[in-house]
Design a protein around this motif. Structure first.
Motif, PDB file in Angstrom:
ATOM      1  N   HIS A 181      80.121  77.369  42.722  1.00  0.00           N
ATOM      2  CA  HIS A 181      80.773  77.207  44.029  1.00  0.00           C
ATOM      3  C   HIS A 181      80.716  75.764  44.479  1.00  0.00           C
ATOM      4  O   HIS A 181      80.724  75.463  45.670  1.00  0.00           O
ATOM      5  N   ARG A 182      80.655  74.887  43.461  1.00  0.00           N
ATOM      6  CA  ARG A 182      80.593  73.453  43.751  1.00  0.00           C
ATOM      7  C   ARG A 182      81.393  72.774  42.653  1.00  0.00           C
ATOM      8  O   ARG A 182      81.035  72.826  41.473  1.00  0.00           O
ATOM      9  N   LEU A 183      82.542  72.180  43.017  1.00  0.00           N
ATOM     10  CA  LEU A 183      83.418  71.577  42.017  1.00  0.00           C
ATOM     11  C   LEU A 183      83.542  70.088  42.351  1.00  0.00           C
ATOM     12  O   LEU A 183      83.832  69.738  43.497  1.00  0.00           O
ATOM     13  N   THR A 184      83.285  69.225  41.358  1.00  0.00           N
ATOM     14  CA  THR A 184      83.208  67.795  41.671  1.00  0.00           C
ATOM     15  C   THR A 184      84.221  66.976  40.873  1.00  0.00           C
ATOM     16  O   THR A 184      84.698  67.390  39.820  1.00  0.00           O
ATOM     17  N   SER A 185      84.524  65.789  41.401  1.00  0.00           N
ATOM     18  CA  SER A 185      85.352  64.818  40.688  1.00  0.00           C
ATOM     19  C   SER A 185      85.133  63.445  41.292  1.00  0.00           C
ATOM     20  O   SER A 185      85.457  63.233  42.470  1.00  0.00           O
ATOM     21  N   ARG A 186      84.595  62.536  40.549  1.00  0.00           N
ATOM     22  CA  ARG A 186      84.418  61.124  40.935  1.00  0.00           C
ATOM     23  C   ARG A 186      83.960  60.931  42.389  1.00  0.00           C
ATOM     24  O   ARG A 186      84.676  60.348  43.204  1.00  0.00           O
ATOM     25  N   GLY A 187      82.853  61.487  42.698  1.00  0.00           N
ATOM     26  CA  GLY A 187      82.290  61.264  44.031  1.00  0.00           C
ATOM     27  C   GLY A 187      82.792  62.227  45.093  1.00  0.00           C
ATOM     28  O   GLY A 187      82.257  62.296  46.193  1.00  0.00           O
ATOM     29  N   SER A 188      83.873  62.985  44.832  1.00  0.00           N
ATOM     30  CA  SER A 188      84.355  63.991  45.787  1.00  0.00           C
ATOM     31  C   SER A 188      83.850  65.367  45.350  1.00  0.00           C
ATOM     32  O   SER A 188      83.789  65.645  44.150  1.00  0.00           O
ATOM     33  N   THR A 189      83.490  66.169  46.317  1.00  0.00           N
ATOM     34  CA  THR A 189      82.986  67.517  45.999  1.00  0.00           C
ATOM     35  C   THR A 189      83.686  68.548  46.863  1.00  0.00           C
ATOM     36  O   THR A 189      83.947  68.311  48.045  1.00  0.00           O
ATOM     37  N   ILE A 190      83.972  69.690  46.240  1.00  0.00           N
ATOM     38  CA  ILE A 190      84.499  70.821  47.010  1.00  0.00           C
ATOM     39  C   ILE A 190      83.484  71.955  46.911  1.00  0.00           C
ATOM     40  O   ILE A 190      83.102  72.369  45.816  1.00  0.00           O
ATOM     41  N   TYR A 191      82.995  72.401  48.096  1.00  0.00           N
ATOM     42  CA  TYR A 191      82.053  73.523  48.142  1.00  0.00           C
ATOM     43  C   TYR A 191      82.830  74.767  48.540  1.00  0.00           C
ATOM     44  O   TYR A 191      83.678  74.719  49.445  1.00  0.00           O
ATOM     45  N   ARG A 192      82.543  75.866  47.873  1.00  0.00           N
ATOM     46  CA  ARG A 192      83.218  77.133  48.199  1.00  0.00           C
ATOM     47  C   ARG A 192      82.218  78.027  48.939  1.00  0.00           C
ATOM     48  O   ARG A 192      81.125  78.295  48.448  1.00  0.00           O
ATOM     49  N   LYS A 193      82.640  78.492  50.121  1.00  0.00           N
ATOM     50  CA  LYS A 193      81.703  79.218  50.967  1.00  0.00           C
ATOM     51  C   LYS A 193      82.249  80.598  51.318  1.00  0.00           C
ATOM     52  O   LYS A 193      83.443  80.738  51.614  1.00  0.00           O
ATOM     53  N   LYS A 194      81.344  81.588  51.265  1.00  0.00           N
ATOM     54  CA  LYS A 194      81.772  82.962  51.573  1.00  0.00           C
ATOM     55  C   LYS A 194      81.243  83.377  52.945  1.00  0.00           C
ATOM     56  O   LYS A 194      80.086  83.132  53.272  1.00  0.00           O
ATOM     57  N   GLU A 195      82.127  84.004  53.716  1.00  0.00           N
ATOM     58  CA  GLU A 195      81.682  84.583  54.991  1.00  0.00           C
ATOM     59  C   GLU A 195      82.219  85.994  55.064  1.00  0.00           C
ATOM     60  O   GLU A 195      83.329  86.255  54.593  1.00  0.00           O
ATOM     61  N   THR A 196      81.446  86.888  55.661  1.00  0.00           N
ATOM     62  CA  THR A 196      81.986  88.250  55.815  1.00  0.00           C
ATOM     63  C   THR A 196      82.222  88.523  57.291  1.00  0.00           C
ATOM     64  O   THR A 196      81.448  88.101  58.148  1.00  0.00           O
ATOM     65  N   ARG A 197      83.324  89.205  57.534  1.00  0.00           N
ATOM     66  CA  ARG A 197      83.680  89.527  58.929  1.00  0.00           C
ATOM     67  C   ARG A 197      83.959  91.009  59.030  1.00  0.00           C
ATOM     68  O   ARG A 197      84.421  91.635  58.073  1.00  0.00           O
ATOM     69  N   TRP A 198      83.699  91.548  60.209  1.00  0.00           N
ATOM     70  CA  TRP A 198      84.027  92.951  60.463  1.00  0.00           C
ATOM     71  C   TRP A 198      85.518  93.080  60.767  1.00  0.00           C
ATOM     72  O   TRP A 198      86.083  92.248  61.473  1.00  0.00           O
ATOM     73  N   VAL A 199      86.111  94.129  60.240  1.00  0.00           N
ATOM     74  CA  VAL A 199      87.512  94.452  60.567  1.00  0.00           C
ATOM     75  C   VAL A 199      87.529  95.891  61.065  1.00  0.00           C
ATOM     76  O   VAL A 199      86.934  96.768  60.439  1.00  0.00           O
ATOM     77  N   PHE A 200      88.188  96.104  62.222  1.00  0.00           N
ATOM     78  CA  PHE A 200      88.217  97.445  62.816  1.00  0.00           C
ATOM     79  C   PHE A 200      89.661  97.879  63.071  1.00  0.00           C
ATOM     80  O   PHE A 200      90.418  97.135  63.701  1.00  0.00           O
ATOM     81  N   PRO A 201      90.065  99.068  62.633  1.00  0.00           N
ATOM     82  CA  PRO A 201      91.399  99.564  62.992  1.00  0.00           C
ATOM     83  C   PRO A 201      91.410  99.919  64.488  1.00  0.00           C
ATOM     84  O   PRO A 201      90.621 100.775  64.909  1.00  0.00           O
ATOM     85  N   PRO A 202      92.263  99.251  65.310  1.00  0.00           N
ATOM     86  CA  PRO A 202      92.204  99.442  66.765  1.00  0.00           C
ATOM     87  C   PRO A 202      92.319 100.906  67.190  1.00  0.00           C
ATOM     88  O   PRO A 202      91.596 101.366  68.063  1.00  0.00           O
ATOM     89  N   GLU A 203      93.233 101.670  66.518  1.00  0.00           N
ATOM     90  CA  GLU A 203      93.439 103.042  66.982  1.00  0.00           C
ATOM     91  C   GLU A 203      92.215 103.922  66.725  1.00  0.00           C
ATOM     92  O   GLU A 203      92.043 104.950  67.364  1.00  0.00           O
ATOM     93  N   GLN A 204      91.326 103.487  65.803  1.00  0.00           N
ATOM     94  CA  GLN A 204      90.134 104.304  65.538  1.00  0.00           C
ATOM     95  C   GLN A 204      88.953 103.923  66.427  1.00  0.00           C
ATOM     96  O   GLN A 204      88.159 104.770  66.804  1.00  0.00           O
ATOM     97  N   VAL A 205      88.853 102.621  66.762  1.00  0.00           N
ATOM     98  CA  VAL A 205      87.699 102.234  67.601  1.00  0.00           C
ATOM     99  C   VAL A 205      87.955 102.486  69.082  1.00  0.00           C
ATOM    100  O   VAL A 205      87.020 102.655  69.853  1.00  0.00           O
ATOM    101  N   LEU A 206      89.247 102.541  69.444  1.00  0.00           N
ATOM    102  CA  LEU A 206      89.582 102.714  70.864  1.00  0.00           C
ATOM    103  C   LEU A 206      88.912 103.950  71.474  1.00  0.00           C
ATOM    104  O   LEU A 206      88.242 103.856  72.509  1.00  0.00           O
ATOM    105  N   PRO A 207      89.042 105.154  70.836  1.00  0.00           N
ATOM    106  CA  PRO A 207      88.393 106.326  71.442  1.00  0.00           C
ATOM    107  C   PRO A 207      86.875 106.182  71.533  1.00  0.00           C
ATOM    108  O   PRO A 207      86.265 106.634  72.496  1.00  0.00           O
ATOM    109  N   VAL A 208      86.256 105.516  70.532  1.00  0.00           N
ATOM    110  CA  VAL A 208      84.792 105.347  70.558  1.00  0.00           C
ATOM    111  C   VAL A 208      84.394 104.504  71.765  1.00  0.00           C
ATOM    112  O   VAL A 208      83.461 104.836  72.515  1.00  0.00           O
ATOM    113  N   LEU A 209      85.143 103.408  71.983  1.00  0.00           N
ATOM    114  CA  LEU A 209      84.824 102.523  73.111  1.00  0.00           C
ATOM    115  C   LEU A 209      85.078 103.205  74.445  1.00  0.00           C
ATOM    116  O   LEU A 209      84.310 103.054  75.394  1.00  0.00           O
ATOM    117  N   GLN A 210      86.174 103.962  74.486  1.00  0.00           N
ATOM    118  CA  GLN A 210      86.509 104.668  75.727  1.00  0.00           C
ATOM    119  C   GLN A 210      85.402 105.656  76.073  1.00  0.00           C
ATOM    120  O   GLN A 210      84.919 105.703  77.202  1.00  0.00           O
TER     121      GLN A 210
END
Ligand code: SF4
Length: 412
Positions: free
Chosen positions: A325-354
């Motif tokens: 996850h680290r790719l380099t070339s002549r002094g320049s570097t590209i770092y690859r970063k992973k993040e996870t996010r929650w995804v919620f279908p609105p029509e399914q969470v709406l009744p729970v929140l209500q």
């Protein structure tokens, strides 16, 4: 300083788009050309008003008084959970038969603004068909309307607001649903979710009724679809209040600058608007060249952006293949970063929140807002479990570039 009139949604929207157009409309009272789609909408709205109004007598919140003004104030409701005596049964209202509804439609039909008699006939037939289908659905599952075409006034942070609401229904829980009919061809859930008009109506209803607003709905008449959304949270209400304040300040200080945009094409005042005056002959060539150069640079920018996306995809793929996850070339570097996010279908969470009474806590039904609830110890564990069950974790990768001299940026 000018006096600021009560702001309706259309006035607010007109000023927000173009202050000069607002002045032409509301100060100079200049006439506008009739348009077929306005006439069509007015005709269908009027027929629906006459059809639905008798059912308001069934509401436990009381009947709509004649005159159509705000009929309830805080003191006029019995807020006690169980009345000591059973109130008298309201008389069963008589609904119009479908032929009677169509008779009303013929009577209230507004025939101005159509392109031709054939265009008018096509629209009339479309409206008649919509009303037939609306009638069948309404009779098979009647809602509990509390008011139709109701005028409401209120004050928000000292700014007077005003609206005529198509319909307010009582919900099964005893709260209120605010509905606005739309006769446009297309309507999306997103429009309902972000409609300033519905937010303004929520404010009006909250200031005039003691019952909570439980739903805001754009009712798409062409498909008989209620695009039902939760009431707006504090953040969205404050955002609208701020913008109402800005419009009121503009009117008070008489700021009526033209603000040209794509909507100029449907503006009635182009013939007198300073933004639409002819460009002098001597300047036309220079302006044409500048506009064309701008277009060309935009095209090139777009091409470069697409090329960057392509290279980024290749870097992601190479990183996967190599397991680094680290790719380099002549002094320049590209770092690859992973993040996870929650995804919620609105029509399914709406009744729970209500159900959990958490709707006011979220301004939008997006992953960021909802994941905050998941880590909030004040939210009951059972509700957090239920929310978690409706959502899923989605991985997102980004690239961070660092150049030889330390410059850096992040891309998706
Ligand atoms: S033509 Fe455009 S800029 Fe001029 S008044 Fe109309 S909306 Fe405003």
């Amino acid at each position: 300083m000018a006096t600021v009139p009560a702001l309706s949604y259309s006035g607010f929207h007109a000023y927000t788009e173009c202050p000069l157009r607002w002045k032409y409309l509301y100060i100079d009272r200049m006439p506008t050309a009739p348009r077929g789609y306005f006439s069509f909408g007015r005709s269908v709205h009027s027929a629906l008003e006459e059809f639905v109004k008798p059912l308001t007598k069934l509401s436990t919140l009381g009947a709509v008084p004649s005159g159509g003004r705000a009929q309830r104030t805080l003191g006029e409701f019995d807020e006690s959970p169980a009345p000591a005596e059973t109130p008298p049964e309201p008389a069963t209202p008589t609904l119009l038969a479908v032929e009677e509804l169509l008779e009303v439609y013929r009577r209230v039909w507004v025939s101005e603004g159509y392109l031709s008699p054939e265009d008018e006939k096509r629209n009339f037939d479309l409206g008649a068909d919509l009303l037939r289908r609306f009638h069948a659905l309404f009779v098979s599952a009647p809602p509990r309307p509390v008011a139709v075409e109701q005028e409401l006034d209120a004050s928000v942070d000292g700014i007077k607001i005003h609206g005529i609401l198509d319909r307010i229904d009582e919900t099964p829980k005893g709260g209120l649903e605010v509905l606005d009919y739309k006769t446009s061809k297309q309507l999306s859930w997103q429009e309902a979710r972000t409609s300033d008009q519905l937010t303004l109506y929520q404010l009006l209803v909250e200031k005039n009724y003691p019952r909570p607003v439980e739903a805001l709905t754009l009712y798409h008449v062409r498909t008989l679809s209620p695009l039902r959304t939760p009431p707006r949270g504090t953040e969205e209400v404050e955002d609208l209040s701020t913008r109402l304040g800005e419009v009121a300040d503009g009117i008070r200080t008489e700021v009526y600058d033209p603000r040209p945009g794509p909507y100029c094409n449907r503006c009635d005042f182009r013939a007198i608007c300073p933004e639409w005056k002819e460009i002098p002959e001597r300047e036309r060539e220079r302006i044409r060249e500048l506009v064309e150069r701008y277009e060309e640079l935009k095209r090139r920018g777009e091409g470069l952006r697409r090329e960057m996306e392509g290279v980024a995809s290749e870097l992601h793929a190479a990183s996967e293949e190599l397991g680094v996850h680290r790719l380099t070339s002549r002094g320049s570097t590209i770092y690859r970063k992973k993040e996870t996010r929650w995804v919620f279908p609105p029509e399914q969470v709406l009744p729970v929140l209500q159900e959990a009474g958490l709707l006011p806590r979220v301004a939008r039904l997006d992953g960021d807002q909802l994941s905050r609830l998941l880590s909030d110890p004040k939210v009951p564990a059972s509700v957090r479990r239920s929310l978690r069950g409706q959502g899923r974790r989605q991985a997102e990768w980004s690239l961070r570039y660092e150049g030889p001299t330390g410059e850096s940026d992040v891309s998706e």
